[in-house]
Enzyme design. Structure first.
Site, PDB file in Angstrom:
ATOM      1  N   TRP A  97       0.852  -1.187   0.000  1.00  0.00           N
ATOM      2  CA  TRP A  97       0.000   0.000   0.000  1.00  0.00           C
ATOM      3  C   TRP A  97       0.893   1.243   0.000  1.00  0.00           C
ATOM      4  O   TRP A  97       1.890   1.287   0.712  1.00  0.00           O
ATOM      5  CB  TRP A  97      -0.890   0.022   1.254  1.00  0.00           C
ATOM      6  CG  TRP A  97      -2.230  -0.630   1.044  1.00  0.00           C
ATOM      7  CD1 TRP A  97      -2.456  -1.963   0.902  1.00  0.00           C
ATOM      8  CD2 TRP A  97      -3.496   0.023   0.948  1.00  0.00           C
ATOM      9  NE1 TRP A  97      -3.797  -2.190   0.729  1.00  0.00           N
ATOM     10  CE2 TRP A  97      -4.463  -0.989   0.760  1.00  0.00           C
ATOM     11  CE3 TRP A  97      -3.916   1.346   1.019  1.00  0.00           C
ATOM     12  CZ2 TRP A  97      -5.823  -0.723   0.636  1.00  0.00           C
ATOM     13  CZ3 TRP A  97      -5.265   1.626   0.894  1.00  0.00           C
ATOM     14  CH2 TRP A  97      -6.205   0.597   0.701  1.00  0.00           C
ATOM     15  N   SER A 100      -0.163  -3.351   5.545  1.00  0.00           N
ATOM     16  CA  SER A 100       0.548  -3.351   6.833  1.00  0.00           C
ATOM     17  C   SER A 100      -0.026  -4.364   7.817  1.00  0.00           C
ATOM     18  O   SER A 100       0.692  -4.887   8.669  1.00  0.00           O
ATOM     19  CB  SER A 100       0.485  -1.961   7.453  1.00  0.00           C
ATOM     20  OG  SER A 100       1.217  -1.062   6.661  1.00  0.00           O
ATOM     21  N   GLU A 107      -0.749  -7.267   7.375  1.00  0.00           N
ATOM     22  CA  GLU A 107      -0.138  -8.590   7.162  1.00  0.00           C
ATOM     23  C   GLU A 107       1.316  -8.649   7.662  1.00  0.00           C
ATOM     24  O   GLU A 107       1.939  -9.717   7.677  1.00  0.00           O
ATOM     25  CB  GLU A 107      -0.170  -8.962   5.674  1.00  0.00           C
ATOM     26  CG  GLU A 107      -1.523  -9.423   5.162  1.00  0.00           C
ATOM     27  CD  GLU A 107      -2.561  -8.316   5.052  1.00  0.00           C
ATOM     28  OE1 GLU A 107      -2.209  -7.225   4.563  1.00  0.00           O
ATOM     29  OE2 GLU A 107      -3.714  -8.529   5.488  1.00  0.00           O
ATOM     30  N   VAL A 133       3.205   1.768   5.282  1.00  0.00           N
ATOM     31  CA  VAL A 133       2.806   3.181   5.328  1.00  0.00           C
ATOM     32  C   VAL A 133       1.297   3.238   5.533  1.00  0.00           C
ATOM     33  O   VAL A 133       0.532   2.866   4.637  1.00  0.00           O
ATOM     34  CB  VAL A 133       3.197   3.918   4.028  1.00  0.00           C
ATOM     35  CG1 VAL A 133       2.710   5.367   4.078  1.00  0.00           C
ATOM     36  CG2 VAL A 133       4.703   3.861   3.795  1.00  0.00           C
ATOM     37  N   LEU A 134       0.893   3.663   6.698  1.00  0.00           N
ATOM     38  CA  LEU A 134      -0.533   3.794   7.018  1.00  0.00           C
ATOM     39  C   LEU A 134      -0.894   5.272   7.001  1.00  0.00           C
ATOM     40  O   LEU A 134      -0.313   6.074   7.743  1.00  0.00           O
ATOM     41  CB  LEU A 134      -0.801   3.194   8.397  1.00  0.00           C
ATOM     42  CG  LEU A 134      -0.770   1.662   8.425  1.00  0.00           C
ATOM     43  CD1 LEU A 134      -0.472   1.146   9.829  1.00  0.00           C
ATOM     44  CD2 LEU A 134      -2.087   1.083   7.925  1.00  0.00           C
ATOM     45  N   ILE A 135      -1.812   5.620   6.117  1.00  0.00           N
ATOM     46  CA  ILE A 135      -2.235   7.019   6.014  1.00  0.00           C
ATOM     47  C   ILE A 135      -3.681   7.112   6.492  1.00  0.00           C
ATOM     48  O   ILE A 135      -4.558   6.374   6.007  1.00  0.00           O
ATOM     49  CB  ILE A 135      -2.100   7.533   4.561  1.00  0.00           C
ATOM     50  CG1 ILE A 135      -0.644   7.364   4.087  1.00  0.00           C
ATOM     51  CG2 ILE A 135      -2.523   9.004   4.474  1.00  0.00           C
ATOM     52  CD1 ILE A 135      -0.385   7.791   2.645  1.00  0.00           C
ATOM     53  N   THR A 140     -12.245   6.895   8.288  1.00  0.00           N
ATOM     54  CA  THR A 140     -12.880   5.941   9.217  1.00  0.00           C
ATOM     55  C   THR A 140     -11.908   5.580  10.340  1.00  0.00           C
ATOM     56  O   THR A 140     -10.790   6.093  10.389  1.00  0.00           O
ATOM     57  CB  THR A 140     -13.258   4.639   8.479  1.00  0.00           C
ATOM     58  OG1 THR A 140     -12.044   3.973   8.086  1.00  0.00           O
ATOM     59  CG2 THR A 140     -14.102   4.917   7.250  1.00  0.00           C
ATOM     60  N   HIS A 188     -10.445   2.764  10.599  1.00  0.00           N
ATOM     61  CA  HIS A 188      -9.562   1.714  10.097  1.00  0.00           C
ATOM     62  C   HIS A 188      -8.105   1.945  10.503  1.00  0.00           C
ATOM     63  O   HIS A 188      -7.405   1.054  10.991  1.00  0.00           O
ATOM     64  CB  HIS A 188      -9.695   1.699   8.566  1.00  0.00           C
ATOM     65  CG  HIS A 188      -8.989   0.574   7.908  1.00  0.00           C
ATOM     66  ND1 HIS A 188      -7.707   0.685   7.426  1.00  0.00           N
ATOM     67  CD2 HIS A 188      -9.387  -0.694   7.634  1.00  0.00           C
ATOM     68  CE1 HIS A 188      -7.359  -0.469   6.885  1.00  0.00           C
ATOM     69  NE2 HIS A 188      -8.349  -1.315   6.998  1.00  0.00           N
ATOM     70  N   PHE A 227      10.760  -1.394  13.643  1.00  0.00           N
ATOM     71  CA  PHE A 227       9.418  -0.857  13.394  1.00  0.00           C
ATOM     72  C   PHE A 227       9.489   0.209  12.296  1.00  0.00           C
ATOM     73  O   PHE A 227       9.690   1.392  12.553  1.00  0.00           O
ATOM     74  CB  PHE A 227       8.851  -0.274  14.686  1.00  0.00           C
ATOM     75  CG  PHE A 227       7.427   0.198  14.574  1.00  0.00           C
ATOM     76  CD1 PHE A 227       6.394  -0.713  14.378  1.00  0.00           C
ATOM     77  CD2 PHE A 227       7.111   1.543  14.649  1.00  0.00           C
ATOM     78  CE1 PHE A 227       5.073  -0.290  14.275  1.00  0.00           C
ATOM     79  CE2 PHE A 227       5.786   1.980  14.549  1.00  0.00           C
ATOM     80  CZ  PHE A 227       4.775   1.056  14.358  1.00  0.00           C
TER      81      PHE A 227
HETATM   82  C1  DLZ Z   1      -7.371  -1.579   3.741  1.00  0.00           C
HETATM   83  C2  DLZ Z   1      -6.183  -0.699   3.937  1.00  0.00           C
HETATM   84  C3  DLZ Z   1      -6.344   0.693   4.039  1.00  0.00           C
HETATM   85  C4  DLZ Z   1      -7.667   1.345   3.952  1.00  0.00           C
HETATM   86  N1  DLZ Z   1      -5.292   1.502   4.192  1.00  0.00           N
HETATM   87  C5  DLZ Z   1      -4.040   0.957   4.263  1.00  0.00           C
HETATM   88  C6  DLZ Z   1      -2.910   1.789   4.422  1.00  0.00           C
HETATM   89  O1  DLZ Z   1      -2.955   3.024   4.473  1.00  0.00           O
HETATM   90  N2  DLZ Z   1      -1.690   1.179   4.499  1.00  0.00           N
HETATM   91  C7  DLZ Z   1      -1.542  -0.178   4.456  1.00  0.00           C
HETATM   92  O2  DLZ Z   1      -0.415  -0.656   4.560  1.00  0.00           O
HETATM   93  N3  DLZ Z   1      -2.613  -0.974   4.288  1.00  0.00           N
HETATM   94  C8  DLZ Z   1      -3.852  -0.454   4.186  1.00  0.00           C
HETATM   95  N4  DLZ Z   1      -4.936  -1.264   4.014  1.00  0.00           N
HETATM   96  C9  DLZ Z   1      -4.733  -2.715   3.827  1.00  0.00           C
HETATM   97  C10 DLZ Z   1      -4.640  -3.524   5.143  1.00  0.00           C
HETATM   98  O3  DLZ Z   1      -3.405  -3.294   5.772  1.00  0.00           O
HETATM   99  C11 DLZ Z   1      -4.750  -5.020   4.831  1.00  0.00           C
HETATM  100  O4  DLZ Z   1      -3.856  -5.377   3.812  1.00  0.00           O
HETATM  101  C12 DLZ Z   1      -6.154  -5.445   4.400  1.00  0.00           C
HETATM  102  O5  DLZ Z   1      -7.103  -5.031   5.317  1.00  0.00           O
HETATM  103  C13 DLZ Z   1      -6.243  -6.978   4.225  1.00  0.00           C
HETATM  104  O6  DLZ Z   1      -5.990  -7.631   5.450  1.00  0.00           O
END
Ligand code: DLZ
Length: 212
Positions: A28, A62, A64, A128-130, A134, A136, A161
């Site tokens: 992602w 992320s 996973e 990278v989580l943005i 929601t 999530h 990390f």
């Molecule tokens: C579903 C999702 C969303 C909305 N955003 C991110 C993100 O910003 N960064 C990231 O690494 N993964 C995201 N995912 C995917 C989840 O981490 C995961 O792969 C799915 O929910 C399947 O388990």
């Protein structure tokens, strides 16, 4: 503007030449991920980690990462053991299959059994989580950081990390050294590469009871 934030550099230049390191990254937000992975690899190599001892694996997102890190660590132990076994198996030791060397009465040459790959000394988990609109983001940040901590404590292998948990694209770009305008920022992947070599080296030393 100056800041007190940030890591102070260690005085020791850790030698990574005997280390084996895995990088597990999510896919992602790929532009950011690619820059972070490149930064980590560059610093691993700068510290002497051989290219052949850097193993890169990817997962969808992320969420996973912890599972994959755990499996990759376990797999590297299997691999390290399997190399010896496979090589010995290849020599038919203890098997009934014909051995041309013994038929001729000439002892077979003693092979040099090299182990090309040991278990990983450290794993760098990169994601990278943005934040979106929601909850999530909050759930994944929380669970992934706790789970990565658990993996390293359960396995005894340092897990670095490398997960950015940012509020917007701009923050992500700046933490990958890709910031727009005047502020390019800093590639945090480089710090994670250095942290991996330091933690892997120290883990070996500490494991041998060496503290000086
Ligand atoms: C579903 C999702 C969303 C909305 N955003 C991110 C993100 O910003 N960064 C990231 O690494 N993964 C995201 N995912 C995917 C989840 O981490 C995961 O792969 C799915 O929910 C399947 O388990």
């Amino acid at each position: 503007m100056s800041t007190i934030k940030g890591i102070s550099q260690t005085e020791v230049a850790y030698d990574g030449s005997s280390l084996r390191v895995a990088i597990v990254h999510a896919r992602w937000n790929r532009v950011i991920i690619d820059a972070l992975v490149s930064g980590a690899v560059a610093k691993l190599k700068e510290r002497g980690v051989k290219e052949s001892n850097i193993v890169i694996q990817s997962v969808p997102g992320s969420f996973e990462l912890p599972f994959a890190c755990q499996k990759v660590i376990a797999g590297s132990h299997v691999q390290a053991g399997a190399n010896v076994t496979d090589l010995l198996g290849g020599l038919n030791i203890g098997s009934n299959s014909p051995n041309p060397a013994s038929r001729s009465g000439t002892p077979a040459p003693v092979p040099v059994v090299a182990i090309p790959s040991g278990p990983f000394d450290a794993v760098i988990a990169i994601g990278v989580l943005i934040k979106g609109s929601t909850m999530h983001f909050e759930y994944i940040c929380e669970s992934v950081s706790h789970a990565l901590m658990r993996v390293q404590l359960d396995t005894g292998v340092p897990v670095i990390f490398g997960v950015l948990t940012v509020l917007n694209d701009q923050q992500a770009l700046e933490r990958a050294g890709l910031g727009e305008g005047g502020n390019k920022g800093h590639n945090h992947g480089e710090d994670w590469g250095l942290a991996a070599v330091e933690m892997a080296s120290q883990t070996r030393r500490w494991g041998e009871g060496k503290f000086v």
